[in-house]
Design a protein around this motif. Sequence first.
Motif, PDB file in Angstrom:
ATOM      1  N   TRP A   1      15.906  42.515  10.642  1.00 34.11           N
ATOM      2  CA  TRP A   1      16.691  41.276  10.554  1.00 34.11           C
ATOM      3  C   TRP A   1      18.181  41.571  10.713  1.00 34.11           C
ATOM      4  O   TRP A   1      18.909  40.848  11.386  1.00 34.11           O
TER       5      TRP A   1
ATOM      6  N   TYR B   1      18.470  31.840   4.715  1.00 30.83           N
ATOM      7  CA  TYR B   1      17.174  32.288   5.231  1.00 30.83           C
ATOM      8  C   TYR B   1      16.109  32.225   4.141  1.00 30.83           C
ATOM      9  O   TYR B   1      14.978  31.777   4.369  1.00 30.83           O
TER      10      TYR B   1
ATOM     11  N   ASP C   1      15.054  28.625   3.484  1.00 32.45           N
ATOM     12  CA  ASP C   1      14.537  27.853   4.619  1.00 32.45           C
ATOM     13  C   ASP C   1      13.123  27.363   4.305  1.00 32.45           C
ATOM     14  O   ASP C   1      12.238  28.155   3.967  1.00 32.45           O
TER      15      ASP C   1
END
Length: 334
Positions: free
Chosen positions: A277, A259, A262
Motif C-alpha cells: 500500500w 482507508y 472506508d
Amino acid sequence: MSWFKVDDKIHAHPKFKRIPRALRLAASGLWVHAGAWSAAFETDGAVPEYIVEDLGGTDVLVEALVAVGLWDPADDGIQFHDWDEFQPTKAAKDEKRAAEAERVRKWRQRKSRESANGQESGTSDGGPVRSDGSSDRTVQPENGSEVSGTSGNGNAVRAHGVTDAYASPGPSRPDPTPTTTPVVPTGAQGELLQSPPPAAAPRRGAVYPDAFEAWWKVWPKPGDTKRTAFTAWEKATKGNTRQRARVTPEHLQAAVGAYAADPNLPDPQYMPAAATWLNQDRWENGPLPARNGGQPSGGRPDALRQGLDTVARLKAQSLQSQNPTPPALTRRTA
C-alpha cells in the motif's frame, strides 16, 4: 574429497605439444575431466569407454592421447599411463583413512577418560594436550583428504604423465585442512571445563517513531509485518539518496484513517500488505469502489468523509508549498 593433480606446465609438456594443435585443447580437456572422474571414483586411472564418450571423447581424441603416451588402451576403456606414479592410489587413501579413524578413536577415548577422572594428561600422537591452568593448549587434527603440499609459487602440482623435468615441487589445489583448531579448556586443577553455551544473539530493538506507531495503530489489516511496513513508511516519508520524500507523515496518517474507515474496505485476506500500500502510493487512490451494486456496505461514513477531506486539504497544501504563487506586482506612479 579426492583431488586430481595437474601440473601448471601442462601447456608446455612434450606429450601435449605432440598432439596436433587442432586437437590439443579438446584432448587436454578430455584428459583432465577423465582424470577427475577417476580420482573421484577411485578407479586408479581406469576410465570405462562409456564415461569417455559421456565426457565428449571421440575416437580421434582417444587415439591422439594414446599416441603420445598419456593413455593406454584397456579392454573396456582406457588406462592413465603410470597413474600410481603421479596420483594417489585407492589403497593409499584407504590406509590413510584407516590411520586417521584410529587416531580419532584414540583421541576420543583419551578425552572421555580424562573427563571422567578429572586428571591432567597429555597425548603423544597428535591428540589434545592439557595446559597447566595458565593457558589453553590447542590441537590441529589431521585431515583425511589427500594433502601433498604446494609449490613455491602456490599454483603448481605434479600431473599424471609429466616427467621429472617438468614436475613442480607440489600441488596447488585447495587445502581442505581446517584453519581453526579445537581448544581444550581446563581449570586450575586440570579438570575439563564445560564450554558455556553460546549467548543468544540480542534481538534488534523494535523502536519506531511515534508517527509510525500512530499510523500502524490505524492500519486495518491484522497480522501484517510491522518491520517491513516501517521500511516502506520511512522510504515514503523521508526518501533516500536516490529519491526524495513522497508524502508527509501527517498526510499518511489522514490517508490511512480514511482507508480504514472506508465502508467498501474488503475482507482482511483481500487487503494489500502495508508495504505494498505504501510502496505503490495508494494513499492517492481516494475512496474504494463501492460494492453491492454501488450501494455502501456499512461502516463509518462520517469518519471516512472527514479523512478524505483532510487528505485533500493536506495535498493542496503540499502542492502550494512546492509551487508558491509569486507576489503580485504593483505599478508605481510618479
